[in-house]
Design a protein around this motif. Structure first.
Motif, PDB file in Angstrom:
ATOM      1  N   UNK A   1      69.293  76.449  22.444  1.00 47.14           N
ATOM      2  CA  UNK A   1      69.168  77.762  21.807  1.00 47.14           C
ATOM      3  C   UNK A   1      69.312  78.905  22.796  1.00 47.14           C
ATOM      4  N   UNK A   2      69.200  78.611  24.091  1.00 44.09           N
ATOM      5  CA  UNK A   2      69.398  79.657  25.092  1.00 44.09           C
ATOM      6  C   UNK A   2      70.866  80.057  25.175  1.00 44.09           C
ATOM      7  N   UNK A   3      71.746  79.207  24.624  1.00 44.10           N
ATOM      8  CA  UNK A   3      73.177  79.528  24.583  1.00 44.10           C
ATOM      9  C   UNK A   3      73.498  80.205  23.245  1.00 44.10           C
ATOM     10  N   UNK A   4      74.768  80.233  22.882  1.00 43.91           N
ATOM     11  CA  UNK A   4      75.193  80.891  21.649  1.00 43.91           C
ATOM     12  C   UNK A   4      75.033  79.943  20.465  1.00 43.91           C
ATOM     13  N   UNK A   5      73.776  79.725  20.094  1.00 37.82           N
ATOM     14  CA  UNK A   5      73.460  78.840  18.982  1.00 37.82           C
ATOM     15  C   UNK A   5      72.614  79.613  17.979  1.00 37.82           C
ATOM     16  N   UNK A   6      73.053  79.657  16.732  1.00 39.97           N
ATOM     17  CA  UNK A   6      72.342  80.385  15.704  1.00 39.97           C
ATOM     18  C   UNK A   6      71.071  79.682  15.276  1.00 39.97           C
ATOM     19  N   UNK A   7      70.201  80.422  14.601  1.00 40.22           N
ATOM     20  CA  UNK A   7      68.899  79.889  14.191  1.00 40.22           C
ATOM     21  C   UNK A   7      69.045  78.676  13.272  1.00 40.22           C
ATOM     22  N   UNK A   8      69.998  78.757  12.351  1.00 38.26           N
ATOM     23  CA  UNK A   8      70.137  77.683  11.364  1.00 38.26           C
ATOM     24  C   UNK A   8      71.233  76.679  11.732  1.00 38.26           C
ATOM     25  N   UNK A   9      71.846  76.815  12.898  1.00 37.10           N
ATOM     26  CA  UNK A   9      72.912  75.904  13.301  1.00 37.10           C
ATOM     27  C   UNK A   9      72.426  74.465  13.489  1.00 37.10           C
ATOM     28  N   UNK A  10      71.269  74.222  14.138  1.00 38.37           N
ATOM     29  CA  UNK A  10      70.822  72.826  14.300  1.00 38.37           C
ATOM     30  C   UNK A  10      70.594  72.131  12.962  1.00 38.37           C
ATOM     31  N   UNK A  11      69.963  72.835  12.015  1.00 40.51           N
ATOM     32  CA  UNK A  11      69.721  72.231  10.708  1.00 40.51           C
ATOM     33  C   UNK A  11      71.037  71.939   9.996  1.00 40.51           C
ATOM     34  N   UNK A  12      71.977  72.876  10.085  1.00 44.68           N
ATOM     35  CA  UNK A  12      73.279  72.675   9.440  1.00 44.68           C
ATOM     36  C   UNK A  12      74.015  71.495  10.049  1.00 44.68           C
ATOM     37  N   UNK A  13      74.004  71.386  11.370  1.00 38.74           N
ATOM     38  CA  UNK A  13      74.685  70.280  12.036  1.00 38.74           C
ATOM     39  C   UNK A  13      74.051  68.944  11.660  1.00 38.74           C
ATOM     40  N   UNK A  14      72.722  68.908  11.563  1.00 41.41           N
ATOM     41  CA  UNK A  14      72.037  67.667  11.187  1.00 41.41           C
ATOM     42  C   UNK A  14      72.398  67.244   9.769  1.00 41.41           C
ATOM     43  N   UNK A  15      72.396  68.194   8.839  1.00 38.02           N
ATOM     44  CA  UNK A  15      72.737  67.868   7.456  1.00 38.02           C
ATOM     45  C   UNK A  15      74.202  67.442   7.335  1.00 38.02           C
ATOM     46  N   UNK A  16      75.085  68.092   8.088  1.00 38.77           N
ATOM     47  CA  UNK A  16      76.495  67.706   8.046  1.00 38.77           C
ATOM     48  C   UNK A  16      76.703  66.305   8.632  1.00 38.77           C
ATOM     49  N   UNK A  17      75.948  65.963   9.664  1.00 40.93           N
ATOM     50  CA  UNK A  17      76.037  64.613  10.220  1.00 40.93           C
ATOM     51  C   UNK A  17      75.629  63.574   9.183  1.00 40.93           C
ATOM     52  N   UNK A  18      74.516  63.849   8.492  1.00 39.43           N
ATOM     53  CA  UNK A  18      74.085  62.936   7.437  1.00 39.43           C
ATOM     54  C   UNK A  18      75.114  62.867   6.314  1.00 39.43           C
ATOM     55  N   UNK A  19      75.724  64.012   5.999  1.00 42.05           N
ATOM     56  CA  UNK A  19      76.736  64.039   4.938  1.00 42.05           C
ATOM     57  C   UNK A  19      77.956  63.206   5.327  1.00 42.05           C
ATOM     58  N   UNK A  20      78.379  63.300   6.583  1.00 47.05           N
ATOM     59  CA  UNK A  20      79.507  62.493   7.056  1.00 47.05           C
ATOM     60  C   UNK A  20      79.184  61.007   6.948  1.00 47.05           C
ATOM     61  N   UNK A  21      77.986  60.620   7.374  1.00 45.94           N
ATOM     62  CA  UNK A  21      77.590  59.214   7.317  1.00 45.94           C
ATOM     63  C   UNK A  21      77.569  58.710   5.874  1.00 45.94           C
ATOM     64  N   UNK A  22      77.025  59.506   4.968  1.00 43.93           N
ATOM     65  CA  UNK A  22      76.955  59.091   3.572  1.00 43.93           C
ATOM     66  C   UNK A  22      78.333  59.073   2.919  1.00 43.93           C
ATOM     67  N   UNK A  23      79.213  59.979   3.335  1.00 46.66           N
ATOM     68  CA  UNK A  23      80.580  59.955   2.816  1.00 46.66           C
ATOM     69  C   UNK A  23      81.288  58.671   3.229  1.00 46.66           C
ATOM     70  N   UNK A  24      81.043  58.225   4.449  1.00 46.76           N
ATOM     71  CA  UNK A  24      81.631  56.955   4.893  1.00 46.76           C
ATOM     72  C   UNK A  24      81.112  55.790   4.058  1.00 46.76           C
ATOM     73  N   UNK A  25      79.809  55.807   3.762  1.00 40.94           N
ATOM     74  CA  UNK A  25      79.245  54.762   2.907  1.00 40.94           C
ATOM     75  C   UNK A  25      79.922  54.775   1.541  1.00 40.94           C
ATOM     76  N   UNK A  26      80.088  55.971   0.961  1.00 40.65           N
ATOM     77  CA  UNK A  26      80.713  56.083  -0.359  1.00 40.65           C
ATOM     78  C   UNK A  26      82.135  55.531  -0.347  1.00 40.65           C
TER      79      UNK A  26
END
Length: 536
Positions: free
Chosen positions: A117-142
């Motif tokens: 977060x000391x770099x150019x990272x937005x407040x909600x970027x970590x949560x968004x990246x985590x949810x997108x990672x889970x979405x990618x994994x679930x899309x592969x399962x589908x």
């Protein structure tokens, strides 16, 4: 809002790189669970008439409905959705909660998120990246599930793939909320796992009381929505809209909470210390830290034991004269029986085989608890909570020994309660059921000891113990149904245990060998821990 999402792409790439082993393995295991079903079910129920009779028997048995849900059709695809749909959804949910918590609350807990977060990272970027990672994994399962079952009917295959992925996404959002509420990754995982367990209990209670998935309790559970999509049986596509609405609401709540707290803080503050009593030993501290987990697993195993024990007497009726089903149950556990020995003797032998199968399954799941409990050492070290203890008069061996005592002793307790539940549910010879459950302990301890060795010697690879426990579970669960050769099944330590109850002669040698191996691996792990550097 755009500024608050800055750096999402970079964090997503980082998360996918970190999970480049875990996600593919978990995805393949989940997919294998589903796509292997048509072949194994086809060998068990070769004709439409056999499948129709089996479906009628399953729907008439409240215990089977509670465990798997109702059967909506007699095709191989419909039986696959019945047998594996909900459990594949549970695996997808577990994968998703681990991914989201790992890349949100765990990052904050270890201090890595503060550096990012000391770099150019937005407040909600970590949560968004985590949810997108889970979405990618679930899309592969589908995609894999839909592709693997396309031969059973494209619409049903797509419906089942989508609903499994939708369940994973639902609980990813649940984990995202939990990560905002609690200060620890362990607490966030516990909250989400409790929600998943409550969803299964609601579905089971609803299905046990009412057939056809019509119970309000079934509809109150997202796992109940899985079965009500009715893949391969006049699909209800509109049920997927329930998942879409729930995901939207939960994601919105998670983003709102993430924007209202400081980094590292939570909405449910943790207590600064024990409310009463004192912690005089490292073992007492380990128990205080892990007692919630032990109690939760114990309660779950006791209830599950009662449910499975209640199903034991109906095992012979469900199997009937189907030799292939009988063979699968006998390969998984028990001695079985021959029809020529008399109807009652054969039925009692098959009941013993069913109880032995359930005891073996409890043992393989208990191995997951053992790994989780042992690897709590890794979490304490990486979270820098071990350092203040070890800086005082507490040695490494005493500190690690306390956690290992909870891991190995807790395994014994939960298996004891599982056996007690089997005996109570069955209503006859509770001592035999308890003995069958406790006979799994040497294999559970061996896998826990391997986790201790990995943590002590190569802590960066300690998570590989999950693969060992998962592999043993997969071999024991789907190996007999897939008719794998005995050499492959023997890779699991559980394959070498006596099959109780029902074994005519108890051979103590495998129990002693596995126990000695567990002691040796634990000692080697503690020796390696004593010599290596701790995380600085």
């Amino acid at each position: 809002m755009k500024g608050q999402l800055a750096g999402t792409g970079a964090l997503l790439r980082l998360a996918l790189r970190r999970d480049r082993v875990m996600v593919p393995v978990w995805t393949l295991v989940t997919t294998l669970l589903v796509v292997s079903m048509p072949g194994s079910l086809g060998s068990v129920y070769a004709t439409a008439a056999e499948r129709a009779r089996a479906a009628a028997s399953m729907n008439a048995n409240s215990s089977m409905r509670a465990l798997y849900g109702p059967v909506f059709g007699d095709s191989l695809g419909a039986l696959t959705a019945w047998r594996g749909g909900v459990y594949a959804a549970v695996l997808a949910a577990a994968m998703s909660l681990i991914i989201v918590v790992r890349h949100t609350r765990e990052e904050e807990e270890t201090g890595r998120q503060e550096l990012l977060s000391a770099a150019m990272v937005g407040r909600r970027a970590p949560l968004t990246a985590a949810l997108l990672t889970a979405l990618v994994a679930n899309a592969c399962v589908a995609l894999l599930v839909a592709g693997g079952l396309a031969g059973q009917g494209a619409p049903g295959a797509v419906a089942l793939g989508l609903v499994v992925a939708a369940t994973g996404t639902f609980f990813a959002c649940t984990a995202a909320i939990a990560a905002q509420l609690t200060e620890s990754a362990r607490g966030a995982k516990g909250i989400t796992a409790a929600a998943l367990g409550a969803a299964f209990v609601l579905k089971a209670a609803g299905d046990a009381g009412t057939g056809g998935g019509r119970s309000p309790l079934t509809w109150a559970s997202p796992l109940g929505w899985v079965e009500n999509v009715r893949a391969f049986a006049a699909e209800r596509w509109w049920v997927l809209l329930l998942f879409a609405a729930a995901v939207t609401v939960q994601a919105g709540a998670a983003y709102a909470l993430a924007g209202r707290r400081d980094l590292g803080m939570s909405f449910l503050p943790s207590r600064p210390g024990p409310a009463e009593g004192r912690l005089g030993t490292a073992g007492a501290l380990a128990w205080r830290l892990q007692r919630g987990s032990v109690l939760g697993w114990s309660a779950g195993f006791l209830v599950a034991g009662v449910v499975f024990g209640g199903m034991a007497d109906g095992a012979a009726d469900l199997v009937g004269d189907n030799d292939r089903t009988r063979e699968i149950i006998e390969r998984m556990g028990g001695q079985g029986g021959q029809g020529g020995a008399g109807a009652q003797v054969a039925q009692d032998a098959l009941t013993d085989a069913f109880l032995a199968t359930m005891a073996g399954m409890f043992g393989m799941v208990a191995a997951l608890y053992a790994v989780s409990s042992v690897l709590r050492l890794s979490g304490e070290e990486s979270g820098r909570r071990a350092e203040p203890l070890l800086a005082n008069a507490v040695g490494r061996l005493r500190w690690a020994g306390g956690h290992l005592a909870v891991a190995f002793g807790g395994s014994a307790v939960i298996l004891l309660l599982a056996g007690l539940g089997l005996g109570l549910g069955h209503g006859r010879e509770p001592g035999a059921a308890i003995g069958a459950a406790l006979a799994q302990l040497p294999a559970v301890w061996l896998i826990g000891a391997l986790a201790a060795l990995l943590y002590g010697a190569v802590p960066q690879y300690a998570a590989a113990a999950w693969a060992v426990a998962g592999g043993a579970l997969a071999l024991g669960w789907v190996g007999p149904a897939l008719n794998l050769p005995q050499a492959a099944l023997n890779l699991s330590p559980f394959a070498h245990l006596p099959r109780l109850p029902g074994a005519r002669v108890l051979d103590p040698a495998p129990l002693l060998v596995l126990t000695v191996l567990a002691v040796a691996l634990t000692a080697a792990g503690l020796g390696a821990l004593r010599r290596r550097d701790m995380i600085a």
